[in-house]
Design a protein around this motif. Structure first.
Motif, PDB file in Angstrom:
ATOM      1  N   ILE A  91      -8.797  -8.948   9.132  1.00 19.96           N
ATOM      2  CA  ILE A  91      -9.085  -8.781   7.707  1.00 19.96           C
ATOM      3  C   ILE A  91     -10.216  -7.765   7.707  1.00 19.96           C
ATOM      4  N   PHE A  92      -9.960  -6.599   7.136  1.00 15.90           N
ATOM      5  CA  PHE A  92     -10.823  -5.435   7.287  1.00 15.90           C
ATOM      6  C   PHE A  92     -11.252  -4.949   5.915  1.00 15.90           C
ATOM      7  N   ASN A  93     -12.557  -4.857   5.674  1.00 18.73           N
ATOM      8  CA  ASN A  93     -13.073  -4.315   4.425  1.00 18.73           C
ATOM      9  C   ASN A  93     -13.224  -2.808   4.581  1.00 18.73           C
ATOM     10  N   ASP A  94     -12.420  -2.051   3.838  1.00 18.56           N
ATOM     11  CA  ASP A  94     -12.455  -0.587   3.892  1.00 18.56           C
ATOM     12  C   ASP A  94     -13.227  -0.091   2.670  1.00 18.56           C
ATOM     13  N   HIS A  95     -14.525   0.051   2.817  1.00 23.53           N
ATOM     14  CA  HIS A  95     -15.384   0.454   1.700  1.00 23.53           C
ATOM     15  C   HIS A  95     -15.024   1.847   1.182  1.00 23.53           C
ATOM     16  N   GLN A  96     -14.733   2.775   2.083  1.00 26.46           N
ATOM     17  CA  GLN A  96     -14.452   4.156   1.701  1.00 26.46           C
ATOM     18  C   GLN A  96     -13.246   4.255   0.770  1.00 26.46           C
ATOM     19  N   ASN A  97     -12.179   3.485   1.039  1.00 20.80           N
ATOM     20  CA  ASN A  97     -10.968   3.531   0.224  1.00 20.80           C
ATOM     21  C   ASN A  97     -10.906   2.428  -0.826  1.00 20.80           C
ATOM     22  N   GLY A  98     -11.919   1.567  -0.880  1.00 22.11           N
ATOM     23  CA  GLY A  98     -11.988   0.525  -1.896  1.00 22.11           C
ATOM     24  C   GLY A  98     -10.891  -0.516  -1.768  1.00 22.11           C
ATOM     25  N   CYS A  99     -10.620  -0.968  -0.524  1.00 22.48           N
ATOM     26  CA  CYS A  99      -9.574  -1.963  -0.352  1.00 22.48           C
ATOM     27  C   CYS A  99      -9.906  -2.913   0.791  1.00 22.48           C
ATOM     28  N   VAL A 100      -9.198  -4.021   0.809  1.00 29.20           N
ATOM     29  CA  VAL A 100      -9.222  -4.948   1.925  1.00 29.20           C
ATOM     30  C   VAL A 100      -7.871  -4.824   2.598  1.00 29.20           C
ATOM     31  N   ARG A 101      -7.866  -4.727   3.935  1.00 30.79           N
ATOM     32  CA  ARG A 101      -6.620  -4.598   4.696  1.00 30.79           C
ATOM     33  C   ARG A 101      -6.410  -5.852   5.534  1.00 30.79           C
ATOM     34  N   ILE A 102      -5.167  -6.301   5.587  1.00 34.17           N
ATOM     35  CA  ILE A 102      -4.791  -7.422   6.443  1.00 34.17           C
ATOM     36  C   ILE A 102      -3.714  -6.897   7.374  1.00 34.17           C
ATOM     37  N   GLY A 103      -3.926  -7.033   8.688  1.00 31.05           N
ATOM     38  CA  GLY A 103      -2.967  -6.467   9.622  1.00 31.05           C
ATOM     39  C   GLY A 103      -2.934  -7.176  10.955  1.00 31.05           C
ATOM     40  N   HIS A 104      -2.029  -6.745  11.805  1.00 30.72           N
ATOM     41  CA  HIS A 104      -1.874  -7.282  13.151  1.00 30.72           C
ATOM     42  C   HIS A 104      -1.941  -6.141  14.151  1.00 30.72           C
ATOM     43  N   ASN A 105      -2.882  -6.212  15.091  1.00 30.85           N
ATOM     44  CA  ASN A 105      -3.078  -5.215  16.145  1.00 30.85           C
ATOM     45  C   ASN A 105      -3.352  -3.811  15.608  1.00 30.85           C
ATOM     46  N   THR A 106      -3.875  -3.670  14.403  1.00 34.60           N
ATOM     47  CA  THR A 106      -4.093  -2.344  13.838  1.00 34.60           C
ATOM     48  C   THR A 106      -4.964  -2.417  12.595  1.00 34.60           C
ATOM     49  N   THR A 107      -5.536  -1.297  12.218  1.00 39.20           N
ATOM     50  CA  THR A 107      -6.134  -1.184  10.883  1.00 39.20           C
ATOM     51  C   THR A 107      -5.258  -0.284  10.015  1.00 39.20           C
ATOM     52  N   GLY A 108      -4.179   0.279  10.586  1.00 37.97           N
ATOM     53  CA  GLY A 108      -3.176   1.033   9.826  1.00 37.97           C
ATOM     54  C   GLY A 108      -1.944   0.153   9.644  1.00 37.97           C
ATOM     55  N   ASN A 109      -0.947   0.604   8.893  1.00 35.08           N
ATOM     56  CA  ASN A 109       0.279  -0.166   8.632  1.00 35.08           C
ATOM     57  C   ASN A 109      -0.042  -1.602   8.239  1.00 35.08           C
ATOM     58  N   THR A 110      -0.847  -1.748   7.240  1.00 35.69           N
ATOM     59  CA  THR A 110      -1.332  -3.056   6.838  1.00 35.69           C
ATOM     60  C   THR A 110      -0.964  -3.357   5.394  1.00 35.69           C
ATOM     61  N   LEU A 111      -1.185  -4.589   5.007  1.00 38.44           N
ATOM     62  CA  LEU A 111      -1.158  -4.975   3.605  1.00 38.44           C
ATOM     63  C   LEU A 111      -2.519  -4.577   3.056  1.00 38.44           C
ATOM     64  N   GLU A 112      -2.544  -3.768   2.005  1.00 35.42           N
ATOM     65  CA  GLU A 112      -3.797  -3.294   1.433  1.00 35.42           C
ATOM     66  C   GLU A 112      -3.932  -3.813   0.009  1.00 35.42           C
ATOM     67  N   ILE A 113      -5.076  -4.382  -0.303  1.00 32.46           N
ATOM     68  CA  ILE A 113      -5.367  -4.894  -1.640  1.00 32.46           C
ATOM     69  C   ILE A 113      -6.561  -4.102  -2.151  1.00 32.46           C
ATOM     70  N   PHE A 114      -6.335  -3.316  -3.218  1.00 35.39           N
ATOM     71  CA  PHE A 114      -7.360  -2.412  -3.738  1.00 35.39           C
ATOM     72  C   PHE A 114      -8.179  -3.080  -4.837  1.00 35.39           C
ATOM     73  N   SER A 115      -9.353  -2.512  -5.098  1.00 36.95           N
ATOM     74  CA  SER A 115     -10.279  -3.087  -6.074  1.00 36.95           C
ATOM     75  C   SER A 115      -9.728  -3.067  -7.495  1.00 36.95           C
ATOM     76  N   ASP A 116      -8.740  -2.210  -7.784  1.00 39.43           N
ATOM     77  CA  ASP A 116      -8.154  -2.183  -9.131  1.00 39.43           C
ATOM     78  C   ASP A 116      -6.936  -3.104  -9.249  1.00 39.43           C
ATOM     79  N   GLY A 117      -6.667  -3.921  -8.205  1.00 38.48           N
ATOM     80  CA  GLY A 117      -5.570  -4.871  -8.240  1.00 38.48           C
ATOM     81  C   GLY A 117      -4.272  -4.357  -7.648  1.00 38.48           C
ATOM     82  N   VAL A 118      -4.212  -3.093  -7.262  1.00 39.06           N
ATOM     83  CA  VAL A 118      -3.003  -2.522  -6.664  1.00 39.06           C
ATOM     84  C   VAL A 118      -2.833  -3.096  -5.259  1.00 39.06           C
ATOM     85  N   ILE A 119      -1.594  -3.471  -4.932  1.00 40.90           N
ATOM     86  CA  ILE A 119      -1.258  -3.951  -3.597  1.00 40.90           C
ATOM     87  C   ILE A 119      -0.274  -2.963  -2.991  1.00 40.90           C
ATOM     88  N   ARG A 120      -0.549  -2.507  -1.759  1.00 43.21           N
ATOM     89  CA  ARG A 120       0.318  -1.538  -1.113  1.00 43.21           C
ATOM     90  C   ARG A 120       0.630  -2.023   0.304  1.00 43.21           C
TER      91      ARG A 120
END
Length: 152
Positions: free
Chosen positions: A69-98
Motif C-alpha cells: 500500500i503505497f502513498n504517491d504524494h506526487q500523483n495524489g493517489c494511493v496504490r495497492i499492488g503486488h511485487n510492484t509500485t506500477g500496474n496497481t490499483l490506484e485511488i486518487f484524491s478526487d475519487g477516481v479509481i484506475r
C-alpha cells in the motif's frame, strides 16, 4: 513504559495504555480513536529523499513476494499492488479509481479482462438527420467492454 516477558510477548505503553504487543503469529497495534482516526502511521522522514512517499509492505518468507500500500504524494493517489509500485490499483484524491483491468476467476487472458467502462449522453438522430430528442439528458449510454446499453 514497557513489559518484556520471558519467552513471551513484548508490550509497549504510552501514558499507561498498551500501544504495541508482539504475539506468536501476529503483532498488534492498539489505538483509541476518541472520534479521530485510530491506527498506525508510517511517515517518510528521510531528509535526503526527493519524494514524500510512504509504503506499507507485506512480505512473504525470505521476501520472495510482497504486497504494498503505497502513498504517491506526487500523483495524489494511493496504490495497492503486488511485487510492484506500477500496474496497481490506484485511488486518487478526487475519487477516481484506475487499474489495468479486472480479470474474473482463474481466467488470466488479457483478451478477457474488463478494462473498458464508459458512460455518457448523446443526441439521437435518424438517417435523414432529424433530431429525435434535443435534450441530451434523455439519451444516455453505458459501455462495459463490448456491450453498450442505451436509454432514450
Amino acid at each position: 513504559m514497557g513489559r518484556f516477558l520471558v519467552d513471551g510477548a513484548v508490550e509497549l505503553y504510552y501514558d499507561n495504555s498498551k500501544k504495541f504487543e508482539t504475539g506468536t503469529n501476529y503483532n498488534f497495534v492498539y489505538a483509541v480513536s476518541n472520534g479521530n482516526p485510530a491506527g498506525l502511521k508510517i511517515r517518510n522522514v528521510d531528509a535526503n529523499s526527493n519524494y514524500s512517499h510512504a509504503e506499507l509492505r507485506l512480505e512473504s518468507k525470505n521476501a520472495a513476494s510482497y504486497g504494498t500500500i503505497f502513498n504517491d504524494h506526487q500523483n495524489g493517489c494511493v496504490r495497492i499492488g503486488h511485487n510492484t509500485t506500477g500496474n496497481t490499483l490506484e485511488i486518487f484524491s478526487d475519487g477516481v479509481i484506475r487499474m489495468q483491468g479486472i480479470k474474473f476467476g482463474s481466467d488470466i487472458s488479457d483478451n478477457n479482462k474488463l478494462d473498458d467502462y464508459e458512460e455518457g449522453t448523446f443526441t439521437a438522430t435518424c438517417a435523414n438527420s432529424v433530431t429525435l430528442h434535443a435534450s441530451q439528458d434523455l439519451c444516455m449510454y453505458t459501455k462495459i467492454g463490448r456491450q453498450v446499453t442505451v436509454k432514450g
